[in-house]
Write a protein that holds these residues in place. Structure first.
Motif, short mmCIF file in Angstrom:
data_model
loop_
_atom_site.label_atom_id
_atom_site.label_comp_id
_atom_site.label_asym_id
_atom_site.label_seq_id
_atom_site.Cartn_x
_atom_site.Cartn_y
_atom_site.Cartn_z
N SER A 132 0.82 -1.21 0.00
CA SER A 132 0.00 0.00 0.00
C SER A 132 0.86 1.26 0.00
N ALA A 133 1.88 1.29 0.86
CA ALA A 133 2.73 2.47 0.95
C ALA A 133 3.61 2.64 -0.28
N ARG A 136 0.77 3.24 -3.44
CA ARG A 136 -0.14 4.35 -3.18
C ARG A 136 -1.41 4.20 -4.02
N ASP A 140 -4.15 2.13 -1.62
CA ASP A 140 -3.69 2.72 -0.36
C ASP A 140 -4.84 3.45 0.34
N THR A 141 -5.63 4.19 -0.41
CA THR A 141 -6.76 4.91 0.18
C THR A 141 -7.77 3.94 0.79
N ASN A 144 -6.28 2.22 3.92
CA ASN A 144 -6.23 3.19 5.00
C ASN A 144 -7.59 3.35 5.66
N ARG A 190 3.22 0.74 7.44
CA ARG A 190 2.97 1.65 6.31
C ARG A 190 3.77 2.93 6.48
N LEU A 194 6.74 4.17 3.94
CA LEU A 194 6.67 5.46 3.26
C LEU A 194 7.98 6.24 3.36
#
Length: 315
Positions: A132-133, A136, A140-141, A144, A190, A194
């Protein structure tokens, strides 16, 4: 970079490492951080704590091979609620069972739930967190949002509610705690991913045509591994406390299966008992065992975090 090339070795060592390019590499192949301050040492206290954790794990694994009585055996020849002595090193409980044997066998429950739940959380939360990181976008959204929704539910209440109608078997408790611990692990890994996903050495690997899986496994994962190990040990300690809380409420593995939480629950009912029933050893010993394991886990986690924490100076 020309400024770095012109600097002396002492000046380069003082600069340390660049937050985007990693440690500064000198012409002789050594890192600048190797020339400055002496390497951090974990220290004797760290190894004492790590040794204690290892000892508890080994005792839990090989308890069957030790000369211990069955933890559920009621020895009516022994005194009820007996004090520590040669026959029973930590005394006996109200059912004439050996406390020392129950304490060692009871460590299995805490270790299985602690490490098992954390392992499940790392699989369910850690692997998606890295992808996910790194990628993106919409994935990822979405992940999250899911993590925020799950974190909004009180974990203890959710575990109690699910365990009440699903059952109190050890594997079920481990799975439920692991699932509800995954979102927090997701957030930590995450954030750590990042911090490395956009660095130059990752961009260089991508430019050379490396696949996403290779970049995550060879470039990012080794850098976030210290964070995973450190946070994982803290998570194990937290899960052990949670299991002890469930056992104290009568919602963990059912008796007569020994566990530190069950022993605390049984001992608490005898603290205010009548003559011959007041046995503080039933509470003191499991509480001391749980405290020693939690304390050493936190010390080891903190020492590992500080040992691998490289101070980075921006050039």
């Amino acid at each position: 970079m020309t400024e770095i090339a012109a600097a002396s070795s002492a000046e380069i060592a003082a600069l340390g490492s660049h937050p985007d390019r990693g440690p500064v590499l000198l012409p002789d192949g050594t890192h600048a951080t190797d020339l400055g301050a002496p390497k951090k040492r974990l220290g004797i206290f760290f190894w004492m704590c790590a040794g204690w954790i290892t000892l508890i794990i080994l005792v839990a694994l090989f308890a069957n091979l030790l000369p211990l009585p069955n933890p559920d055996f009621q020895n009516f020849a022994a005194p009820q609620n007996g004090a520590p002595g040669w026959g029973h090193l930590l005394g006996t409980d109200d059912l004439n069972r050996d406390i020392f044997s129950r304490l060692l066998y009871g460590s299995r429950v805490s270790l299985i739930v602690g490490f098992g739940s954390t392992g499940i959380g790392l699989i369910l939360g850690g692997i998606p967190a890295m992808f996910s990181a790194y990628r993106r976008g919409r994935v990822d959204t979405f992940l999250n949002t899911v993590s925020y929704i799950v974190l909004a539910f009180p974990a203890l209440v959710a575990v109690i509610a699910i365990g009440s109608f699903w059952g109190h078997q050890l594997w079920k408790i481990t799975v439920v705690i692991g699932v509800f611990g995954a979102p927090l692990i997701f957030r930590v890994i995450r954030a750590s991913t990042l911090s490395y996903a956009s660095r130059d050495f990752v961009m260089a690997a991508k430019a050379l045509g490396a696949s996403d899986g290779r970049i995550l496994a060879r470039e990012i994962f080794p850098n976030i591994l210290p964070t995973i190990v450190s946070f994982g040990l803290i998570a194990v300690a937290s899960v052990i406390v949670l299991e002890g809380t469930l056992a104290f409420l009568g919602l963990s593995v059912p008796p007569p299966t020994p566990s530190w939480g069950n022993m605390l629950n049984e001992g608490a009912s005898l603290l205010a008992g009548g003559p011959g029933q007041n046995n503080p050893w039933l509470v003191i010993f499991p509480a001391a065992a749980m405290f020693s394991l939690l304390f050493t886990l936190n010390v080891v986690a903190d020492k590992l975090r500080s040992h691998f924490d490289v101070t980075e100076v921006k050039l």
